[in-house]
Design a protein around this motif. Structure first.
Motif, PDB file in Angstrom:
ATOM      1  N   ILE A  77      47.276  28.617  -2.377  1.00  0.00           N
ATOM      2  CA  ILE A  77      46.476  28.753  -2.092  1.00  0.00           C
ATOM      3  C   ILE A  77      45.226  29.950  -3.141  1.00  0.00           C
ATOM      4  O   ILE A  77      44.580  28.710  -4.138  1.00  0.00           O
ATOM      5  CB  ILE A  77      45.776  30.785  -0.974  1.00  0.00           C
ATOM      6  CG1 ILE A  77      45.691  29.641   0.199  1.00  0.00           C
ATOM      7  CG2 ILE A  77      44.366  31.141  -1.938  1.00  0.00           C
ATOM      8  CD1 ILE A  77      44.850  31.065   1.805  1.00  0.00           C
ATOM      9  N   TYR A  96      44.129  33.250   8.315  1.00  0.00           N
ATOM     10  CA  TYR A  96      45.116  33.589   7.165  1.00  0.00           C
ATOM     11  C   TYR A  96      45.691  34.839   7.559  1.00  0.00           C
ATOM     12  O   TYR A  96      46.986  35.021   7.304  1.00  0.00           O
ATOM     13  CB  TYR A  96      44.147  33.876   5.729  1.00  0.00           C
ATOM     14  CG  TYR A  96      44.644  34.078   4.902  1.00  0.00           C
ATOM     15  CD1 TYR A  96      45.606  33.761   4.243  1.00  0.00           C
ATOM     16  CD2 TYR A  96      44.455  36.036   4.928  1.00  0.00           C
ATOM     17  CE1 TYR A  96      46.635  34.547   3.160  1.00  0.00           C
ATOM     18  CE2 TYR A  96      45.561  35.898   3.915  1.00  0.00           C
ATOM     19  CZ  TYR A  96      46.310  35.730   2.895  1.00  0.00           C
ATOM     20  OH  TYR A  96      47.394  35.764   2.361  1.00  0.00           O
ATOM     21  N   VAL A 156      45.314  36.946  -2.451  1.00  0.00           N
ATOM     22  CA  VAL A 156      45.132  36.353  -2.134  1.00  0.00           C
ATOM     23  C   VAL A 156      44.597  37.377  -0.770  1.00  0.00           C
ATOM     24  O   VAL A 156      45.564  37.836  -0.383  1.00  0.00           O
ATOM     25  CB  VAL A 156      46.053  35.466  -1.526  1.00  0.00           C
ATOM     26  CG1 VAL A 156      45.439  34.548  -0.764  1.00  0.00           C
ATOM     27  CG2 VAL A 156      46.362  34.454  -2.979  1.00  0.00           C
ATOM     28  N   LEU A 216      41.735  32.197   1.492  1.00  0.00           N
ATOM     29  CA  LEU A 216      41.275  31.228   2.282  1.00  0.00           C
ATOM     30  C   LEU A 216      40.420  29.886   2.614  1.00  0.00           C
ATOM     31  O   LEU A 216      39.527  28.906   2.540  1.00  0.00           O
ATOM     32  CB  LEU A 216      42.031  30.459   4.622  1.00  0.00           C
ATOM     33  CG  LEU A 216      42.497  29.176   4.805  1.00  0.00           C
ATOM     34  CD1 LEU A 216      42.916  28.430   4.597  1.00  0.00           C
ATOM     35  CD2 LEU A 216      42.515  29.792   6.159  1.00  0.00           C
TER      36      LEU A 216
END
Length: 215
Positions: A186, A174, A120, A153
Motif C-alpha cells: 500500500i 484491510y 497505513v 487500502l
C-alpha cells in the motif's frame, strides 16, 4: 492461537515501521516541509497548520495535523465542511497543489510518531460526520480496531470514487487481512499515486468526500 501470535508480531513490526519510518522520513523531507510552510505563510493569512478532531482507534478522539490549504474559518463560509470542486474559492493557491498531491497530509507524520496514527490504516473520519462512533454497526466498527492511517487500502483503490458506506467494507477487509507485507504494498502504491494527478472530489450526491475533512 498461532494466528493471534502472528497477528501480534505483525502489529509489533508495524509499530516499529511506523515510528522509525515516520521519524526518518520527517528528517529527510524536513527541507520540503519548511518550504511548504513558508509558501503557506507568505501567500495567505493564518496559521501554517490545520488541526481537526478525528476518530481514532476504538473511537478515541485525537487531533489530526495537516498543512492548511484553505482560508481561515473556511468551514463557516460557503459549503461549510464540504468542498465539491477544486475551484472552491476558499482553497488557497498553494492549497490546490497540496491537496492534489496529498502533500497537505505530511504533518501527520507527527501523529504517527506519537502513536495516534499509523502510516497505513483506515482514514479517520470527523466525530460527527458521516456518523457518530456509536451509530456505526458492529461490523462497521471493525474499521476502528486498528489505528487510522495516513494512507490505506481505500486510498490506493477506490479513494473518493465511492460513498462512505462503500468504503467501509474495504477498510474492514484491510483490518481483517492485515499483515506487514500488505502495508508495504500500500505504501508503494501511495508513493506512485503522488505523481499521478487525480480528481479527489466526489460528486455532490455522495455522502463522503475528501471535502468532508477540509483543511
Amino acid at each position: 492461537m498461532d494466528d493471534v501470535i502472528l497477528r501480534n508480531v505483525n502489529l509489533f513490526i508495524k509499530r516499529l515501521i511506523d515510528f522509525f519510518g515516520s521519524l526518518i522520513g520527517a528528517i529527510i523531507i524536513l527541507p520540503i516541509l519548511i518550504i511548504i510552510a513558508l509558501f503557506i505563510k507568505l501567500t495567505s493569512k493564518g496559521p501554517v497548520f490545520f488541526k481537526q478532531e478525528r476518530l481514532g482507534k476504538n473511537g478515541k478522539k485525537f487531533k489530526i495535523l495537516k498543512f492548511r490549504t484553505m482560508v481561515v474559518n473556511a468551514e463557516k463560509i460557503g459549503d461549510g465542511l464540504f468542498v465539491k470542486t477544486e475551484q472552491d474559492n476558499r482553497i488557497t493557491k498553494i492549497g490546490k497543489i497540496l491537496r492534489a498531491t496529498s502533500l497537505d497530509e505530511l504533518p501527520q507524520l507527527w501523529n504517527v510518531i506519537v502513536g495516534d496514527m499509523s502510516l497505513v490504516g483506515p482514514r479517520p473520519p470527523v466525530p460527527h460526520h458521516p456518523y457518530k462512533y456509536d451509530d456505526y454497526t458492529e461490523l462497521q466498527r471493525k474499521r476502528f480496531e486498528m489505528k487510522p492511517g495516513m494512507t490505506g487500502l481505500t486510498q490506493v483503490t477506490v479513494r473518493n470514487s465511492v460513498t462512505w458506506e462503500e468504503r467501509i467494507p474495504v477498510d474492514v477487509k484491510y483490518v481483517e487481512t492485515f499483515n506487514v507485507w500488505v502495508d508495504i504494498k500500500i505504501l508503494i502504491k501511495t508513493i506512485q499515486k503522488i505523481f499521478v494527478r487525480e480528481d479527489i472530489y466526489t460528486h455532490p450526491e455522495q455522502k463522503d468526500s475528501k471535502s468532508t475533512y477540509m483543511s
